[in-house]
Write a protein that holds these residues in place. Structure first.
Motif, short mmCIF file in Angstrom:
data_model
loop_
_atom_site.label_atom_id
_atom_site.label_comp_id
_atom_site.label_asym_id
_atom_site.label_seq_id
_atom_site.Cartn_x
_atom_site.Cartn_y
_atom_site.Cartn_z
N SER A 87 43.07 -61.83 -40.38
CA SER A 87 43.88 -61.65 -39.18
C SER A 87 43.08 -60.82 -38.18
N ARG A 88 43.49 -60.85 -36.93
CA ARG A 88 42.80 -60.05 -35.91
C ARG A 88 42.79 -58.57 -36.28
N SER A 89 43.94 -58.06 -36.73
CA SER A 89 44.01 -56.63 -37.06
C SER A 89 43.16 -56.31 -38.28
N ALA A 90 43.14 -57.19 -39.28
CA ALA A 90 42.30 -56.95 -40.47
C ALA A 90 40.83 -57.00 -40.10
N ALA A 91 40.46 -57.89 -39.18
CA ALA A 91 39.06 -57.97 -38.75
C ALA A 91 38.65 -56.69 -38.02
N VAL A 92 39.51 -56.18 -37.13
CA VAL A 92 39.21 -54.93 -36.42
C VAL A 92 39.07 -53.79 -37.42
N GLU A 93 39.96 -53.74 -38.40
CA GLU A 93 39.91 -52.69 -39.42
C GLU A 93 38.60 -52.76 -40.21
N ARG A 94 38.22 -53.97 -40.63
CA ARG A 94 36.97 -54.13 -41.39
C ARG A 94 35.76 -53.73 -40.55
N ILE A 95 35.72 -54.17 -39.31
CA ILE A 95 34.60 -53.82 -38.43
C ILE A 95 34.51 -52.30 -38.29
N GLY A 96 35.65 -51.67 -38.02
CA GLY A 96 35.65 -50.21 -37.86
C GLY A 96 35.17 -49.48 -39.11
N ARG A 97 35.66 -49.90 -40.25
CA ARG A 97 35.30 -49.26 -41.52
C ARG A 97 33.79 -49.40 -41.78
N GLU A 98 33.27 -50.61 -41.62
CA GLU A 98 31.86 -50.84 -41.90
C GLU A 98 30.94 -50.23 -40.84
N TRP A 99 31.38 -50.25 -39.59
CA TRP A 99 30.60 -49.66 -38.51
C TRP A 99 30.50 -48.15 -38.72
N ARG A 100 31.61 -47.53 -39.03
CA ARG A 100 31.60 -46.07 -39.28
C ARG A 100 30.76 -45.74 -40.50
N ALA A 101 30.81 -46.57 -41.52
CA ALA A 101 30.03 -46.33 -42.74
C ALA A 101 28.53 -46.37 -42.43
N ALA A 102 28.14 -47.12 -41.40
CA ALA A 102 26.73 -47.19 -41.01
C ALA A 102 26.28 -45.90 -40.33
N GLY A 103 27.21 -45.04 -39.99
CA GLY A 103 26.87 -43.74 -39.42
C GLY A 103 26.17 -43.79 -38.08
N GLY A 104 26.48 -44.79 -37.28
CA GLY A 104 25.87 -44.88 -35.96
C GLY A 104 24.46 -45.44 -35.98
N ARG A 105 24.03 -45.97 -37.13
CA ARG A 105 22.68 -46.52 -37.25
C ARG A 105 22.75 -48.01 -37.63
N LEU A 106 23.24 -48.79 -36.73
CA LEU A 106 23.35 -50.23 -36.98
C LEU A 106 21.98 -50.90 -36.90
N GLU A 107 21.79 -51.86 -37.77
CA GLU A 107 20.59 -52.69 -37.74
C GLU A 107 21.00 -54.09 -37.28
N MET A 108 20.02 -54.88 -36.92
CA MET A 108 20.28 -56.25 -36.47
C MET A 108 21.09 -57.01 -37.51
N GLY A 109 22.23 -57.55 -37.08
CA GLY A 109 23.07 -58.35 -37.96
C GLY A 109 24.03 -57.57 -38.83
N ASP A 110 24.04 -56.23 -38.74
CA ASP A 110 24.96 -55.43 -39.55
C ASP A 110 26.41 -55.70 -39.18
N VAL A 111 27.27 -55.59 -40.14
CA VAL A 111 28.73 -55.62 -40.05
C VAL A 111 29.25 -57.02 -39.73
N CYS A 112 29.01 -57.51 -38.53
CA CYS A 112 29.52 -58.83 -38.15
C CYS A 112 28.80 -59.33 -36.92
N TRP A 113 29.12 -60.54 -36.58
CA TRP A 113 28.70 -61.16 -35.33
C TRP A 113 29.98 -61.54 -34.59
N LEU A 114 29.90 -61.59 -33.29
CA LEU A 114 31.03 -62.00 -32.46
C LEU A 114 30.68 -63.30 -31.75
N ALA A 115 31.64 -64.21 -31.71
CA ALA A 115 31.43 -65.49 -31.03
C ALA A 115 32.55 -65.72 -30.03
N ASN A 116 32.18 -66.22 -28.87
CA ASN A 116 33.18 -66.55 -27.86
C ASN A 116 34.02 -67.75 -28.29
#
Length: 141
Positions: A87-116
């Motif tokens: 669901s949209r809310s579950a996707a936002v939650e997952r992105i937030g959790r994984e993005w925060r777990a990366a500690g502000g150090r995202l690498e290319m392709g980390d967490v997810c990709w977004l498509a129009n």
């Protein structure tokens, strides 16, 4: 952090910029992070990594609510982009959790990709037209 003290225009500019990027290719989360950082600089706002995540997540949430973008993974083989079955809310939650777990150090392709979505491409075209009109440039269609 909430986004209560962040100018509404900053979040909307991040959303518009990411949707414009999404009209050309799938968008890595690193691009969204860079977009938030750039917008914060234009507004002369210093943001911690957690604050960047909060602002970025708000932009993602709006993109999903307005059906402008979807989240997924990019595979090295066909079909390329594979939308998450969340669901949209579950996707936002997952992105937030994984993005925060990366500690502000995202690498290319980390967490997810977004498509129009088609609606996202329509919004991107409108944003381009508005910018071109404001700058006095002819449209590029």
């Amino acid at each position: 952090m909430t986004t209560a003290n962040v100018p509404e225009n900053l979040i909307n500019e991040c959303l518009d910029e990411v949707v414009v990027h999404g009209s050309d290719d799938w968008v890595m989360l690193t691009q969204l992070d860079a977009t938030v950082t750039g917008a914060a600089g234009r507004y002369e706002i210093a943001m911690s990594p957690d604050e960047r995540v909060s602002v970025g997540l708000e932009a993602v949430k709006r993109a999903f609510e307005q059906r402008l973008m979807v989240a997924g993974d990019v595979l090295e083989h066909e079909p390329g982009f594979v939308r998450w079955e969340l669901s949209r809310s579950a996707a936002v939650e997952r992105i937030g959790r994984e993005w925060r777990a990366a500690g502000g150090r995202l690498e290319m392709g980390d967490v997810c990709w977004l498509a129009n979505t088609p609606e996202g491409d329509t919004r991107a075209e409108r944003v381009r037209d508005e910018v071109n009109a404001r700058l006095g440039w002819p449209g590029c269609h």
